[in-house]
Design an enzyme around this catalytic site. Structure first.
Site, PDB file in Angstrom:
ATOM      1  CE1 TYR A   1      11.067  42.981  52.536  1.00 41.96           C
ATOM      2  CE2 TYR A   1       9.388  41.305  52.198  1.00 41.96           C
ATOM      3  CZ  TYR A   1      10.663  41.660  52.610  1.00 41.96           C
ATOM      4  OH  TYR A   1      11.526  40.698  53.080  1.00 41.96           O
TER       5      TYR A   1
ATOM      6  CG  PHE B   1      11.781  39.490  57.511  1.00 42.72           C
ATOM      7  CD1 PHE B   1      12.648  40.517  57.175  1.00 42.72           C
ATOM      8  CD2 PHE B   1      11.461  39.302  58.844  1.00 42.72           C
ATOM      9  CE1 PHE B   1      13.190  41.346  58.150  1.00 42.72           C
ATOM     10  CE2 PHE B   1      11.992  40.119  59.827  1.00 42.72           C
ATOM     11  CZ  PHE B   1      12.856  41.142  59.492  1.00 42.72           C
TER      12      PHE B   1
ATOM     13  CG  HIS C   1      16.799  44.895  60.271  1.00 49.20           C
ATOM     14  ND1 HIS C   1      16.774  44.773  58.892  1.00 49.20           N
ATOM     15  CD2 HIS C   1      15.510  44.791  60.678  1.00 49.20           C
ATOM     16  CE1 HIS C   1      15.526  44.608  58.497  1.00 49.20           C
ATOM     17  NE2 HIS C   1      14.729  44.617  59.549  1.00 49.20           N
TER      18      HIS C   1
ATOM     19  CG  ASP D   1       7.600  49.328  57.525  1.00 47.84           C
ATOM     20  OD1 ASP D   1       8.686  48.748  57.299  1.00 47.84           O
ATOM     21  OD2 ASP D   1       7.359  50.476  57.130  1.00 47.84           O
TER      22      ASP D   1
END
Length: 217
Positions: A62, A73, A180, A60
């Site tokens: 930031y 990202f 991740h 999701d």
């Protein structure tokens, strides 16, 4: 329609936009929803299906105001310090390719055919994961199914992204699954996974141009 920008034309026929979009839009009110409405579908807008060569699936946006701008990202170029996950991505890229971009703005990846898609396209400020069950996952599955029509590279970082692996159908894809890049998990299989060179080596086998991940050209 309040709360969401216009639908990017090349994706507009996905059932999500008629079935689920209105209900989600009705819940995205108030100034604390990130990213801003006009940037919420930026990843799809910058990377239409016919141009997409690589998919990187995030979770999701930031939750820090001023960071998210619609691409997984990625952050605005003036954001310092970089979010920790992105910083770890750049550490791995440095080890893998010998360099990394000068800032956190990854829109130049999108312009080369890299879809930076979050499985949720909104988040309330300061509340990471709060919109995980809002209904965005249907869009994620439909996008992955659409992009299964020909061989592409799919990068699935972390268990959440890997839950969508079954939406990728057909043969010939490169599917990279690892931990991740979050500080909580990066040392459990993300560092050392060399995703950037792996994608480029695969693209070469397809007779395709490698991605300039660093921004050196």
């Amino acid at each position: 329609m309040p709360g969401l920008p216009p639908i990017p034309g090349p994706w507009a026929d996905l059932p999500f936009f008629s079935d689920a979009y209105p209900a989600i839009a009705a819940q995205l009110t108030g100034p604390d929803i990130l990213p801003p409405a006009e940037q919420r579908l930026a990843a799809l807008d910058l990377c239409p299906p016919e141009a997409c060569r690589v998919v990187i699936l995030g979770q999701d946006p930031y939750p820090t105001p001023g960071h998210a701008h619609g691409l997984a990202f990625s952050v605005e170029p003036d954001v310092r310090p970089l979010p920790r996950s992105l910083n770890n991505i750049y550490k791995e890229m440095q080890d893998d390719l010998g360099g990394a971009p000068v800032n956190g703005d990854l829109r130049f990846w999108a312009r080369q055919g890299v879809l930076l898609l979050n499985s949720s396209l909104s988040v309330p400020a300061g509340q990471a994961g709060a919109h995980a069950k809002l209904g965005w996952s249907a869009l994620t599955r439909q996008v992955l199914a659409r992009l299964s029509d020909r061989p592409r590279a799919f990068v699935l970082w972390g268990g959440h992204a890997q839950k969508f692996r079954d939406a990728i159908t057909g043969d010939g894809h490169l599917i990279l699954a690892s931990a991740h890049p979050s500080p909580l998990s990066a040392r459990r299989g993300f560092f050392g996974s060399r995703p950037f060179s792996s994608v480029n080596n695969w693209l070469r086998t397809q007779g395709d141009t490698p991605i300039d991940w660093i921004g050196s050209t």
